[in-house]
Write a protein that holds these residues in place. Structure first.
Motif, PDB file in Angstrom:
ATOM      1  N   ASP A 172       3.996   5.177  -5.983  1.00  0.00           N
ATOM      2  CA  ASP A 172       4.352   4.897  -7.463  1.00  0.00           C
ATOM      3  C   ASP A 172       3.188   4.458  -8.230  1.00  0.00           C
ATOM      4  OD1 ASP A 172       5.237   3.877  -9.808  1.00  0.00           O
ATOM      5  OD2 ASP A 172       6.772   2.618  -8.812  1.00  0.00           O
ATOM      6  N   CYS A 173       2.658   5.441  -9.199  1.00  0.00           N
ATOM      7  CA  CYS A 173       1.351   5.281  -9.941  1.00  0.00           C
ATOM      8  C   CYS A 173       1.494   3.948 -10.926  1.00  0.00           C
ATOM      9  CB  CYS A 173       1.007   6.501 -10.829  1.00  0.00           C
ATOM     10  SG  CYS A 173       0.077   7.756  -9.522  1.00  0.00           S
ATOM     11  N   VAL A 174       2.659   3.732 -11.498  1.00  0.00           N
ATOM     12  CA  VAL A 174       2.846   2.453 -12.239  1.00  0.00           C
ATOM     13  C   VAL A 174       2.680   1.333 -11.586  1.00  0.00           C
ATOM     14  CG1 VAL A 174       4.568   1.393 -13.539  1.00  0.00           C
ATOM     15  CG2 VAL A 174       4.694   3.923 -13.855  1.00  0.00           C
ATOM     16  N   PHE A 175       3.270   1.287 -10.162  1.00  0.00           N
ATOM     17  CA  PHE A 175       3.296   0.161  -9.482  1.00  0.00           C
ATOM     18  C   PHE A 175       1.644  -0.061  -9.017  1.00  0.00           C
ATOM     19  CE2 PHE A 175       2.978  -2.096  -5.231  1.00  0.00           C
ATOM     20  CZ  PHE A 175       3.552  -3.256  -5.440  1.00  0.00           C
ATOM     21  N   SER A 176       0.856   1.112  -8.762  1.00  0.00           N
ATOM     22  CA  SER A 176      -0.334   0.686  -8.209  1.00  0.00           C
ATOM     23  C   SER A 176      -1.528   0.223  -9.231  1.00  0.00           C
ATOM     24  CB  SER A 176      -0.806   2.340  -7.676  1.00  0.00           C
ATOM     25  OG  SER A 176      -1.112   3.292  -8.908  1.00  0.00           O
ATOM     26  N   LYS A 177      -0.884   0.352 -10.854  1.00  0.00           N
ATOM     27  CA  LYS A 177      -1.798   0.036 -11.444  1.00  0.00           C
ATOM     28  C   LYS A 177      -1.635  -1.579 -11.638  1.00  0.00           C
ATOM     29  CE  LYS A 177      -1.364   4.011 -14.622  1.00  0.00           C
ATOM     30  NZ  LYS A 177      -0.806   4.705 -15.734  1.00  0.00           N
ATOM     31  N   GLU A 178      -0.869  -2.280 -11.154  1.00  0.00           N
ATOM     32  CA  GLU A 178      -0.643  -3.658 -11.117  1.00  0.00           C
ATOM     33  C   GLU A 178      -0.524  -4.304  -9.905  1.00  0.00           C
ATOM     34  OE1 GLU A 178       3.752  -5.535 -11.515  1.00  0.00           O
ATOM     35  OE2 GLU A 178       2.511  -5.175 -13.296  1.00  0.00           O
ATOM     36  N   ALA A 237      -0.548  11.134  -4.693  1.00  0.00           N
ATOM     37  CA  ALA A 237      -0.665  10.118  -3.792  1.00  0.00           C
ATOM     38  C   ALA A 237      -2.226   9.485  -3.680  1.00  0.00           C
ATOM     39  CB  ALA A 237      -0.430  10.277  -2.380  1.00  0.00           C
ATOM     40  N   TRP A 238      -3.073  10.556  -4.008  1.00  0.00           N
ATOM     41  CA  TRP A 238      -4.454  10.364  -4.108  1.00  0.00           C
ATOM     42  C   TRP A 238      -4.998   9.856  -5.218  1.00  0.00           C
ATOM     43  CZ3 TRP A 238      -9.034   9.927  -2.718  1.00  0.00           C
ATOM     44  CH2 TRP A 238     -10.272  10.382  -3.677  1.00  0.00           C
ATOM     45  N   VAL A 239      -4.310  10.203  -6.345  1.00  0.00           N
ATOM     46  CA  VAL A 239      -4.769   9.464  -7.637  1.00  0.00           C
ATOM     47  C   VAL A 239      -3.906   7.979  -7.592  1.00  0.00           C
ATOM     48  CG1 VAL A 239      -4.128   9.444 -10.218  1.00  0.00           C
ATOM     49  CG2 VAL A 239      -4.461  11.459  -8.992  1.00  0.00           C
ATOM     50  N   CYS A 240      -3.002   7.898  -7.002  1.00  0.00           N
ATOM     51  CA  CYS A 240      -2.320   6.648  -6.868  1.00  0.00           C
ATOM     52  C   CYS A 240      -3.244   5.490  -5.986  1.00  0.00           C
ATOM     53  CB  CYS A 240      -0.926   6.448  -6.118  1.00  0.00           C
ATOM     54  SG  CYS A 240       0.274   7.253  -7.601  1.00  0.00           S
ATOM     55  N   TYR A 241      -3.912   6.412  -5.028  1.00  0.00           N
ATOM     56  CA  TYR A 241      -4.720   5.450  -4.111  1.00  0.00           C
ATOM     57  C   TYR A 241      -6.140   4.979  -4.813  1.00  0.00           C
ATOM     58  CZ  TYR A 241      -8.088   4.406  -0.518  1.00  0.00           C
ATOM     59  OH  TYR A 241      -8.924   3.666   0.300  1.00  0.00           O
ATOM     60  N   VAL A 275       0.887  -1.233  -0.087  1.00  0.00           N
ATOM     61  CA  VAL A 275      -0.064  -0.240   0.219  1.00  0.00           C
ATOM     62  C   VAL A 275       0.893   1.380  -0.101  1.00  0.00           C
ATOM     63  CG1 VAL A 275      -1.727   1.419   1.395  1.00  0.00           C
ATOM     64  CG2 VAL A 275      -1.969  -1.182   1.124  1.00  0.00           C
ATOM     65  N   ASP A 276       2.164   1.273   0.931  1.00  0.00           N
ATOM     66  CA  ASP A 276       2.891   2.480   0.898  1.00  0.00           C
ATOM     67  C   ASP A 276       3.440   2.750  -0.362  1.00  0.00           C
ATOM     68  OD1 ASP A 276       2.309   2.960   3.680  1.00  0.00           O
ATOM     69  OD2 ASP A 276       3.964   1.936   4.148  1.00  0.00           O
ATOM     70  N   HIS A 277       3.922   1.763  -0.938  1.00  0.00           N
ATOM     71  CA  HIS A 277       4.555   1.894  -2.338  1.00  0.00           C
ATOM     72  C   HIS A 277       3.549   2.396  -3.416  1.00  0.00           C
ATOM     73  CE1 HIS A 277       8.418   1.781  -4.386  1.00  0.00           C
ATOM     74  NE2 HIS A 277       7.730   1.206  -5.522  1.00  0.00           N
ATOM     75  N   SER A 278       2.200   1.780  -3.436  1.00  0.00           N
ATOM     76  CA  SER A 278       1.464   2.042  -4.367  1.00  0.00           C
ATOM     77  C   SER A 278       0.975   3.513  -4.228  1.00  0.00           C
ATOM     78  CB  SER A 278      -0.042   1.140  -4.083  1.00  0.00           C
ATOM     79  OG  SER A 278       0.264  -0.012  -4.270  1.00  0.00           O
ATOM     80  N   LEU A 279       0.856   4.175  -3.219  1.00  0.00           N
ATOM     81  CA  LEU A 279       0.814   5.652  -2.870  1.00  0.00           C
ATOM     82  C   LEU A 279       1.613   6.491  -3.478  1.00  0.00           C
ATOM     83  CD1 LEU A 279      -0.779   5.654   0.706  1.00  0.00           C
ATOM     84  CD2 LEU A 279      -2.008   5.509  -1.576  1.00  0.00           C
ATOM     85  N   ALA A 288      -9.095   8.619   5.461  1.00  0.00           N
ATOM     86  CA  ALA A 288      -8.468   9.816   5.459  1.00  0.00           C
ATOM     87  C   ALA A 288      -8.145  10.367   4.201  1.00  0.00           C
ATOM     88  CB  ALA A 288      -7.008   9.557   6.142  1.00  0.00           C
ATOM     89  N   ARG A 289      -9.080  10.100   3.203  1.00  0.00           N
ATOM     90  CA  ARG A 289      -9.041  10.371   1.595  1.00  0.00           C
ATOM     91  C   ARG A 289      -8.859  11.889   1.485  1.00  0.00           C
ATOM     92  NH1 ARG A 289     -13.705   8.353   2.622  1.00  0.00           N
ATOM     93  NH2 ARG A 289     -15.705   9.550   1.714  1.00  0.00           N
ATOM     94  N   GLU A 290      -9.578  12.543   2.210  1.00  0.00           N
ATOM     95  CA  GLU A 290      -9.451  14.103   1.957  1.00  0.00           C
ATOM     96  C   GLU A 290      -8.148  14.600   2.374  1.00  0.00           C
ATOM     97  OE1 GLU A 290     -11.472  16.138   0.371  1.00  0.00           O
ATOM     98  OE2 GLU A 290     -12.837  14.885  -0.375  1.00  0.00           O
TER      99      GLU A 290
END
Length: 490
Positions: free
Chosen positions: A316-322, A368-372, A310-314, A357-359
């Motif tokens: 790195d958007c490339v990693f969050s996609k997979e 980070a928000w877009v990655c989440y 989860v931390d890395h997905s927030l 805590a999204r806001e």
């Protein structure tokens, strides 16, 4: 497997088949054990002790009772009340197994618990038995009356029994003994299902699936089709309305429409296939942690693994996609090897924390928000149970997309990109789960499209494309493809 099994990923039998299987098993079982059931009821109704020493005892052993009944009443006596008994068994089996399947699936989809946990099987097994008992208890009373009567008979037919009992004792007679039956059946069935699950898991641990000759091969995690795999051409330049180029400088927006022209399709890798994950950006120790989690989840701290992903997905958007594909693989591996869901619970708990805590996350870092949002949609897409998305993630995903459709977000091209991409990815699934919220979301999108200012031409084009995409049944029509995309020859 009795009950809902998340590892089947859509390959499990249907609910109708579950009900039919339960009914047939009840029918066969009842036909075989009916003689013993008749003897049991005769023993229960006998006031005298079951002993040779009691001169008033008619029955004093199973063998003696069998001979006595056979001599006095004939072989058909062992199947007295067989018709109501079969109605009881068929109805009970259908309701119990179907409700157990539905309850375990509900728990798995709506909570963080795994459907195969001992406690889940105990509670769901007990509740399903209570539901079945409530359904067929009147037939059970009739079956007991028929099995208990000797000669001469009190009730000649099933209809005669129903009419006589209702007339002489009232309708409540058909639910006599219901309370003690429910009290007894809940723990009985609960332990029956949970012990079966435990013993099956123990068997799978002692004899791994790879060692079973007829064991079904585990379905590999699904992946993404590489860009350019669909069609002969490759995505070209974006053409705006009237063939005018869209406003430049928005690489994110251009990338969105390039990806949409060959939007990722799911595929199942063969047994010889090999999954590759983009973990090169991690340090060496973390890479080793993730590789171990994929191969032997029990050897690592899975809560730590969930937090790392989860931390890395927030970040790195490339990693969050997979990342969803990796999470799916770890969940499958843990389920197969240990029958547990530690990683799944840890992952969902962490997603919930970030969701609440999204806001603050958006205010702190737009990236980070877009990655989440990308990550939670990716998880929603991959963690499918019985070929259906997880119910627990439907509203959080919707809430994130609603936030992306607000006017202040639509003025940011990164958020518009994210909104459109995720709707292409999971929009159809979300609409099937809650069509009303999808209607409300597209009202916001249409209103945003008509904003008098603050919306770039590229953002308008993206929103128009996704509106048409949904209107066409979540597909891109040839006319829309020609309008929004151009293709360059290979």
């Amino acid at each position: 497997m009795v009950g809902y099994d998340p590892t089947t990923d859509g390959r499990s039998i249907s609910k109708i088949e579950v009900a039919v299987a339960g009914s047939v098993s009840g029918l066969v079982t009842r036909a075989l054990i009916s003689p013993l059931d008749v003897i049991k009821i005769r023993f229960q109704l006998q006031i005298e002790r079951l002993s040779r020493r009691d001169p008033g005892a008619k029955y004093h052993s199973i063998l003696q009772a069998t001979r006595q009944i056979l001599r006095e009443e004939g072989p058909t006596a062992f199947w007295k009340g067989h018709i109501p008994a079969q109605l009881l068994s068929v109805g009970y089996g259908a309701v119990q197994f179907l409700s157990f399947e539905l309850l375990t699936e509900l728990v798995h989809r709506a909570t963080a618990h795994d459907a195969r946990e001992f406690s889940v099987h105990f509670v769901c097994g007990g509740l399903s038995a209570c539901m079945a008992t409530l359904t067929v208890h009147p037939v059970d009373v009739l079956r007991t009356r028929f099995a208990a009567q000797g000669e001469p008979r009190v009730y000649r037919t099933l209809r005669d029994a129903v009419v006589t009992m209702h007339r002489t004792e009232g309708p409540s007679v058909f639910y006599k003994g219901l309370t003690p039956t429910l009290i007894a059946i809940f723990p009985y069935a609960g332990f029956q299902f949970s012990c079966y699950s435990f013993l099956k898991s123990a068997s799978d641990w002692v004899v791994p699936a790879s060692g079973k000759q007829n064991g079904a091969a585990l379905q590999r995690p699904v992946g993404l089709r590489p860009a350019g795999a669909a069609g002969g051409g490759r995505p070209g330049l974006l053409q705006g309305p009237g063939s005018q180029p869209a406003e430049g400088g928005a690489l994110h927006g251009l990338g969105v429409l390039l990806v949409l022209s060959v939007f990722p399709a799911r595929m199942v890798m063969g047994e010889s296939g090999r999954e590759e994950y983009k973990i090169q950006s991690f340090d060496a120790d973390t890479q080793q942690l993730l590789k171990t989690a994929l191969k032997d989840p029990g050897a690592v701290d899975l809560d730590r693994v969930a937090n790392v992903i989860v931390d890395h997905s927030l970040q790195d958007c490339v990693f969050s996609k997979e990342a969803g594909r990796m999470c799916y693989a770890i969940i499958q591996a843990e389920s197969t090897q240990a029958g547990q869901s530690v990683f799944r619970r840890g992952l969902l708990n962490r997603l919930q924390q970030e969701y609440q805590a999204r806001e603050q996350l958006r205010a702190r870092s737009l990236q980070a928000w877009v990655c989440y949002v990308t990550f939670i949609c990716n998880i929603f897409d991959y963690l499918r149970v019985n070929n259906m998305p997880m119910m627990a993630l439907v509203n959080p995903v919707y809430d994130c997309l609603f936030r992306l459709a607000q006017p202040d977000s639509l003025s940011t091209e990164e958020e518009v990109d994210c909104l459109v991409l995720q709707l292409h990815r999971v929009g159809e699934q979300l609409e099937k789960m809650n069509g009303q919220r999808m209607d409300e979301l597209f009202v916001l999108i249409r209103d945003g499209f008509l904003l008098p200012r603050g919306l770039s031409s590229l953002a308008q084009l993206l929103l128009l494309e996704v509106i048409e995409f949904r209107a066409a049944g979540w597909t891109t029509t040839p006319a829309a493809h020609k309008y929004y995309y151009s293709e360059l020859p290979d």
